[in-house]
Design an enzyme around this catalytic site. Structure first.
Site, short mmCIF file in Angstrom:
data_model
loop_
_atom_site.label_atom_id
_atom_site.label_comp_id
_atom_site.label_asym_id
_atom_site.label_seq_id
_atom_site.Cartn_x
_atom_site.Cartn_y
_atom_site.Cartn_z
N ASP A 13 0.81 -1.21 0.00
CA ASP A 13 0.00 0.00 0.00
C ASP A 13 0.85 1.27 0.00
O ASP A 13 0.45 2.29 0.55
CB ASP A 13 -0.98 0.00 1.19
CG ASP A 13 -1.76 -1.30 1.25
OD1 ASP A 13 -2.33 -1.68 0.22
OD2 ASP A 13 -1.78 -1.96 2.31
N LYS A 16 2.06 2.09 -5.30
CA LYS A 16 2.67 1.61 -6.55
C LYS A 16 1.80 1.92 -7.75
O LYS A 16 2.30 2.22 -8.83
CB LYS A 16 2.89 0.09 -6.51
CG LYS A 16 4.01 -0.36 -5.61
CD LYS A 16 4.24 -1.85 -5.76
CE LYS A 16 3.06 -2.67 -5.35
NZ LYS A 16 2.94 -2.95 -3.93
N GLY A 40 -4.31 -4.31 -4.09
CA GLY A 40 -5.30 -3.26 -4.26
C GLY A 40 -4.61 -1.99 -4.70
O GLY A 40 -3.88 -1.39 -3.94
N HIS A 41 -4.80 -1.64 -5.95
CA HIS A 41 -4.25 -0.38 -6.44
C HIS A 41 -5.39 0.60 -6.58
O HIS A 41 -6.40 0.27 -7.18
CB HIS A 41 -3.71 -0.55 -7.87
CG HIS A 41 -2.46 -1.35 -7.94
ND1 HIS A 41 -1.48 -1.28 -7.01
CD2 HIS A 41 -2.03 -2.22 -8.88
CE1 HIS A 41 -0.50 -2.08 -7.35
NE2 HIS A 41 -0.81 -2.67 -8.48
N GLN A 223 1.90 -6.62 -3.49
CA GLN A 223 2.37 -6.63 -2.11
C GLN A 223 3.72 -5.89 -2.00
O GLN A 223 3.92 -4.93 -2.71
CB GLN A 223 2.47 -8.06 -1.54
CG GLN A 223 1.11 -8.72 -1.39
CD GLN A 223 0.53 -9.16 -2.72
OE1 GLN A 223 1.19 -9.83 -3.49
NE2 GLN A 223 -0.69 -8.80 -3.00
N ARG A 304 -5.75 0.30 8.28
CA ARG A 304 -4.34 -0.13 8.28
C ARG A 304 -3.66 0.28 9.58
O ARG A 304 -3.99 1.33 10.14
CB ARG A 304 -3.61 0.50 7.10
CG ARG A 304 -4.14 0.01 5.78
CD ARG A 304 -3.40 0.62 4.59
NE ARG A 304 -4.05 0.21 3.35
CZ ARG A 304 -4.25 1.00 2.30
NH1 ARG A 304 -3.84 2.25 2.32
NH2 ARG A 304 -4.86 0.54 1.24
P1 IMP Z 1 -2.63 -13.08 1.60
O1 IMP Z 1 -1.78 -12.43 0.56
O2 IMP Z 1 -4.09 -12.89 1.38
O3 IMP Z 1 -2.28 -14.53 1.82
O4 IMP Z 1 -2.33 -12.36 3.00
C1 IMP Z 1 -1.06 -12.47 3.63
C2 IMP Z 1 -0.63 -11.15 4.24
O5 IMP Z 1 -0.32 -10.23 3.21
C3 IMP Z 1 -1.72 -10.48 5.08
O6 IMP Z 1 -1.09 -9.81 6.15
C4 IMP Z 1 -2.33 -9.49 4.11
O7 IMP Z 1 -2.96 -8.43 4.78
C5 IMP Z 1 -1.08 -9.03 3.38
N1 IMP Z 1 -1.36 -8.48 2.04
C6 IMP Z 1 -1.71 -9.17 0.93
N2 IMP Z 1 -1.86 -8.34 -0.11
C7 IMP Z 1 -1.59 -7.10 0.32
C8 IMP Z 1 -1.54 -5.81 -0.31
O8 IMP Z 1 -1.75 -5.63 -1.51
N3 IMP Z 1 -1.23 -4.77 0.50
C9 IMP Z 1 -0.93 -4.94 1.82
N4 IMP Z 1 -0.96 -6.11 2.43
C10 IMP Z 1 -1.28 -7.19 1.70
#
Ligand code: IMP
Length: 427
Positions: A13, A16, A40-41, A223, A304
């Site tokens: 977040d 990007k 999430g963009h 991520q 967050r």
């Molecule tokens: P998962 O990717 O759904 O398996 O989640 C694993 C961890 O990555 C969790 O803490 C999510 O909140 C975090 N996470 C996954 N995608 C994002 C993102 O795009 N931004 C921030 N955190 C993320």
């Protein structure tokens, strides 16, 4: 001609989407190489706000070829929902290319993600519940379903049957759920086959040919560094490679063809989900950052966790990604503070640590050592050159630059598409 990788330097977040979008019209291909619809963009264009979860943000730029690489896990219903929603708003999505080797998020993996988290209780990861982890686990376990399997019904059935053999035992005996029939899965996946077919390609070959022909390719990580399955705060990570190395394995472009690595880093720190976060604020200052920076998840809406800038993490991101340039985002959120604390090192059991601790235990015990930088009150959202920034904001940027060891080439000063100070061009 350049291949440039964009990664998040912290826990995601960082913004990007905006950085990618700004380069958008000057690149030919935008490649998503890891993750899935856990991302999430948010991209703001004029009055319009677009929240993308699965599609690469390049989809919004006319002329750009958006590519979903082999390293991505794809939920087909989400893919087509996003495509339909964009088409309804007049965005042309017809250039989208999807790797034949990308893995599909099968419905049972969405279920397993959610029940698995519930089962973990207080040890949960705080996943987005989209089936990401179980789908990557299937990939590594060699029981995954790939995009290309949609075109061979017999193979698809065999693969679904073999995946379900163990999963049905888990679902019924461990999680107390009903077993899934292979036929149900085929009924959900096969109707997508005809729509998917024209967009599927050997994306590794396509990208090599594009680079040979002089195209500019932008590889956009989902991520971020500290959520990377190898280099992040394991086990509180996502299940894919979110660092620059993942750009190669997740796209089929070799490391020798990557020219630049830009890391997006927020002027403070945020994280969603569970896991250690040394500079996290549990007080009014944290709430101030959350409200001022609108720090609520794009994918899940979760508030967050917020904290001050952490230079130890910044240096670590420089090292594991081979960062050439930083893009500092959301500097405007810090406007109005008397002083801005920045974590320069950690104290762990009485000892100073300037680098990321080697063990998870030490990282959990890390207490930030802060340097307090003077704040600024002036509205900086209209700044377009570094000279437009007030002295203290400029000093904040250069102090961070010193600490993270690479130039900050762009500074974000507001949510609008053009609200940035560009010191050095990324391309
Ligand atoms: P998962 O990717 O759904 O398996 O989640 C694993 C961890 O990555 C969790 O803490 C999510 O909140 C975090 N996470 C996954 N995608 C994002 C993102 O795009 N931004 C921030 N955190 C993320």
């Amino acid at each position: 001609m350049p291949a440039i990788v964009i990664v998040g330097a912290q826990w995601g977040d960082e913004g990007k989407g905006k950085a990618t979008d700004q380069l958008g019209s000057r690149v030919d291909h935008v490649v998503k190489f890891n993750g899935g619809n856990n991302a999430g963009h948010t991209v703001v264009i004029g009055e319009e706000k677009y929240a993308l979860h699965l599609l690469p943000s390049g989809i919004l730029t006319p002329g750009v070829v958006p590519v979903i690489g082999n390293g991505v896990v794809v939920d087909l219903s989400v893919l087509f929902d996003e495509i339909d929603a964009l088409e309804a708003r007049g965005v042309d999505t017809s250039r989208l290319v999807l790797s034949a080797n990308a893995h599909l998020i099968a419905p049972y993996n969405r279920v397993l993600d959610k029940v698995g988290e519930r089962f973990l209780g207080s040890r949960r990861i705080g996943t987005t519940g989209r089936g990401i982890g179980p789908t990557y686990a299937d990939k590594m376990n060699r029981v995954g379903i790939r995009v290309q399997d949609l075109f061979d019904e017999k193979i698809l059935l065999q693969k679904v049957e073999s995946a379900l053999e163990l999963k049905n035992q888990m679902l019924t005996k461990v999680y107390n759920r009903r077993a899934v029939e292979p036929g149900e899965i085929l009924d959900e996946l096969l109707p997508f086959a005809d729509r998917v077919r024209p967009m599927v390609a050997d994306t590794s070959l396509l990208l090599e040919e594009a680079l040979d022909a002089g195209s500019t390719v932008l590889l956009e990580a989902g991520q971020a560094t500290l959520l990377d399955v190898d280099h992040g705060t394991y086990p509180f990570v996502t299940s894919s490679s979110a660092t620059s190395g993942g750009a190669c394995t997740g796209s089929g472009i070799p490391p020798t063809r990557i020219d630049r690595v830009a890391a997006i880093i927020k002027a403070y720190t945020t994280r969603v989900g569970e896991g250690p976060f040394p500079t996290e604020l549990h007080d009014a200052a944290g709430e101030h950052l959350r409200q001022t920076g609108s720090e609520f998840g794009t994918t899940t809406g979760r508030p967050r966790r917020c904290g001050w800038f952490d230079a130890v993490i910044g240096r670590y991101a420089t090292r594991v990604n081979g960062v050439t340039d930083f893009v500092l985002t959301k500097l405007d959120v810090l406007t109005g503070l008397d002083t801005v604390p920045v974590c320069v090192a950690y104290e762990v059991d009485g000892e100073r640590m300037d680098e990321m601790p080697m063990t998870q235990t030490d990282f959990h015990h890390a207490v930030p050592i802060y340097e307090h930088l003077p704040g600024w009150d002036e509205d900086i959202t209209g700044a377009r050159t570094i000279e437009d920034l007030p002295g203290n904001a400029r000093a904040y940027v250069s102090r961070l630059e010193e600490m993270i060891g690479r130039p900050i080439s762009v500074v974000g000063v507001g949510p609008d598409r053009d609200a940035s100070v560009v010191v050095r061009d990324l391309l």
